[in-house]
Design a protein around this motif. Structure first.
Motif, mmCIF file in Angstrom:
data_model
loop_
_atom_site.group_PDB
_atom_site.id
_atom_site.type_symbol
_atom_site.label_atom_id
_atom_site.label_comp_id
_atom_site.label_asym_id
_atom_site.label_seq_id
_atom_site.Cartn_x
_atom_site.Cartn_y
_atom_site.Cartn_z
ATOM 1 N N UNK B 108 0.819 -1.215 0.000
ATOM 2 C CA UNK B 108 0.000 0.000 0.000
ATOM 3 C C UNK B 108 0.850 1.260 0.000
ATOM 4 N N UNK B 144 -10.779 0.806 -19.448
ATOM 5 C CA UNK B 144 -10.488 1.950 -18.575
ATOM 6 C C UNK B 144 -9.681 1.553 -17.344
ATOM 7 N N UNK B 145 -9.147 0.353 -17.372
ATOM 8 C CA UNK B 145 -8.352 -0.098 -16.228
ATOM 9 C C UNK B 145 -6.875 0.157 -16.503
ATOM 10 N N UNK B 148 -1.879 1.563 -13.006
ATOM 11 C CA UNK B 148 -1.816 2.199 -11.687
ATOM 12 C C UNK B 148 -2.989 1.793 -10.801
ATOM 13 N N UNK B 149 -3.972 1.135 -11.384
ATOM 14 C CA UNK B 149 -5.130 0.714 -10.591
ATOM 15 C C UNK B 149 -4.947 -0.666 -9.980
ATOM 16 N N UNK B 152 -3.806 -0.599 -6.087
ATOM 17 C CA UNK B 152 -4.898 -0.155 -5.225
ATOM 18 C C UNK B 152 -6.030 -1.164 -5.135
ATOM 19 N N UNK B 153 -6.430 -1.731 -6.238
ATOM 20 C CA UNK B 153 -7.557 -2.656 -6.198
ATOM 21 C C UNK B 153 -7.223 -3.904 -5.384
ATOM 22 N N UNK B 155 -5.033 -4.086 -2.975
ATOM 23 C CA UNK B 155 -4.996 -3.656 -1.580
ATOM 24 C C UNK B 155 -6.412 -3.477 -1.054
ATOM 25 N N UNK B 156 -7.269 -2.963 -1.894
ATOM 26 C CA UNK B 156 -8.663 -2.783 -1.503
ATOM 27 C C UNK B 156 -9.314 -4.095 -1.135
ATOM 28 N N UNK B 159 -8.010 -5.247 2.155
ATOM 29 C CA UNK B 159 -8.616 -4.438 3.211
ATOM 30 C C UNK B 159 -10.053 -4.877 3.465
ATOM 31 N N UNK B 160 -10.759 -5.146 2.387
ATOM 32 C CA UNK B 160 -12.144 -5.591 2.524
ATOM 33 C C UNK B 160 -12.221 -6.882 3.333
ATOM 34 N N UNK B 178 -14.041 -12.329 -3.082
ATOM 35 C CA UNK B 178 -14.026 -10.911 -3.443
ATOM 36 C C UNK B 178 -13.297 -10.685 -4.760
ATOM 37 N N UNK B 182 -14.840 -9.066 -8.109
ATOM 38 C CA UNK B 182 -14.236 -7.947 -8.833
ATOM 39 C C UNK B 182 -13.972 -8.319 -10.287
ATOM 40 N N UNK B 183 -13.462 -9.499 -10.500
ATOM 41 C CA UNK B 183 -13.128 -9.899 -11.864
ATOM 42 C C UNK B 183 -14.390 -10.076 -12.702
#
Lengths: 193, 193
Positions: B108, B144-145, B148-149, B152-153, B155-156, B159-160, B178, B182-183
Motif C-alpha cells: 500500500x 479503462x483499467x 496504476x489501478x 490499489x484494487x 490492496x482494496x 482491506x475488505x 471478493x 471484482x473480476x
DNA sequence: ACCACAAGCGGATAAGCCATCCGATTGTGC
DNA sequence: GCACAATCGGATGGCTTATCCGCTTGTGGT
C-alpha cells in the motif's frame, strides 16, 4: 437509555468540540483529543468527558453524513428497478466515504465497536440488506454475495482510492471508476470461457 | 550503492531482528522497534541502526514473499492465455496479502516511500503492467483499467477481507470470493441495460 | 431573589511510547 | 598481536495520551 437532557453549557461545548473535530477531519489532521481541546478553547477533561476516545468523536462527526446516507437508502427502496436502486445506494456510499474522511473509519469499525451509532449503523445496514435482497431476488446480482459483504467491499473501494493517491479533486472520479469496475467486472468478455 | 559487506555479528543480528519481527507480524502484534529489540535480546540502538523505522523492518520481513510473487508473475507471462495469466497473478497477490500481514502495508505504501525495496517493487509493478497490457491488447479486460489501478484494487480487496473480519481460516476463501466478484462483476446479467 | 446541590469544567500530572546519542565493546586488516 | 573502525546497547529526553480531583457554573426549590 434516555440521554439526560444535558446542561446548556455542556451542549454548547459538545457542539464546539464536534465543530472543531469536523474542521480537523476535513483538513486531514488526525484527531487528537488533547489538540481538539486546545483548539476549542476547552480543558482536556471536558473533551474526554464528552468523548472517551477519538473514535467516539469521529463517530459524532460522521453521524449527519450517515443519516443522510440512510435517508437516501430508504428512498432508493421506492425505486421499482431493484438493481438501479442498489447501484444508486452503493454509489452514494462510496461517494460519502471518499468525500468525508470521517465516514470510512466509522464504517469499517465493526458494528458493535461503536455503541453510540449502533442504531444508526444498524438501520443503514438493514436498508442495505433490503436493497441487496431485492436485487438478488430479481436475479440482478451474483448469488454468492451476502449482505455482510456490502460494507467490506465499499470500504475496500474507499481504501483503494486512498492507496491510488488521487488528487482530492479526482477522488470521486476514481471511486466511480472502481465501483463501476466492481459492479461490471474487470473482465471485458464475461462468458468467454 | 554496493551494500558494504556487513560485519559478521551485524549480519547475525540483522537475521535475528528480522526473524523476531516475522514472528510478531505473524501473531498480529504491531511492530514496535523497542519491543523487537527486547525480544531479540539486543539493544534498541542496534535495531534502530539496522532499521530506522518500523516500516523499513516490515519491508525486510515482506521481501521474500514479494520476491516469490515477482517470480510467479514472470512465470505467468509465459502462459499463452493472457487473461488466465493475469488472473493467476492477481490471485496470488491477494493470497499473499491476506496470508502474510507484512505484505499489505508494504504494497500500500507508495513506491517511492520505501527506498530499499524500490527495485523489487518496481520489478513487481512492471510484470503486473506487462500482464495487464497483454490482457488488454487481447481485449480481455475493460479498457479503462490502468496499470496504476492494479495495486490499489488488490490492496482494496485485502482491506475488505480485514473489514469483513473472517476467521483466519476463512480469510483466503473470502479473498477469493471478493476477487472473483471484482473480476466477474457483482452484476449477474452484464449486458442487460 | 437566594440557596444548595449536582453536573460540568479544566489543567496539572502520571504513564507509556518513541527515537537519539555516546561510552563501551567487538570484529577485521596489517 | 595491535590499532582502528564499525557495531553494540542502554540510559535518557521529548512527546503523546489519558486520568484525577479541586473549582466553577447552571438548575430547581423555597
Amino acid at each position: 437509555m434516555t440521554t439526560t437532557p444535558l446542561r446548556k453549557d455542556a451542549a454548547r461545548n459538545w457542539e464546539r468540540i464536534v465543530a472543531v473535530a469536523r474542521e480537523l477531519v476535513d483538513q486531514g489532521t488526525p484527531l487528537q483529543l488533547n489538540d481538539v481541546a486546545r483548539r476549542a478553547g476547552l480543558g482536556v477533561g471536558t473533551v474526554y468527558r464528552h468523548f472517551a476516545t477519538p473514535e467516539a468523536l469521529l463517530e459524532a462527526v460522521a453521524t449527519p453524513c450517515l443519516e443522510a446516507l440512510a435517508a437516501h437508502g430508504r428512498q432508493a427502496l421506492a425505486d421499482t428497478d431493484a438493481w438501479r436502486a442498489l447501484e444508486s445506494f452503493l454509489t452514494r456510499t462510496v461517494e460519502a466515504q471518499v468525500t468525508d474522511a470521517s465516514v470510512a473509519p466509522v464504517a469499517a469499525a465493526s458494528v458493535d465497536a461503536l455503541p453510540r451509532t449502533t442504531e444508526l449503523k444498524e438501520s443503514l445496514w438493514c436498508t442495505g440488506t433490503a436493497l441487496l435482497d431485492r436485487a438478488r431476488a430479481a436475479g440482478a446480482v451474483r448469488p454468492d454475495l451476502a449482505a455482510a459483504d456490502l460494507v467490506p467491499l465499499m470500504c475496500g473501494i474507499a481504501y483503494a482510492v486512498d492507496v491510488h493517491g488521487s488528487a482530492p479533486a479526482d477522488r470521486i472520479d476514481t471511486a466511480h471508476r472502481y465501483l463501476a469496475a466492481l459492479l461490471g467486472g474487470l473482465r471485458a468478455t464475461p462468458t468467454t470461457v
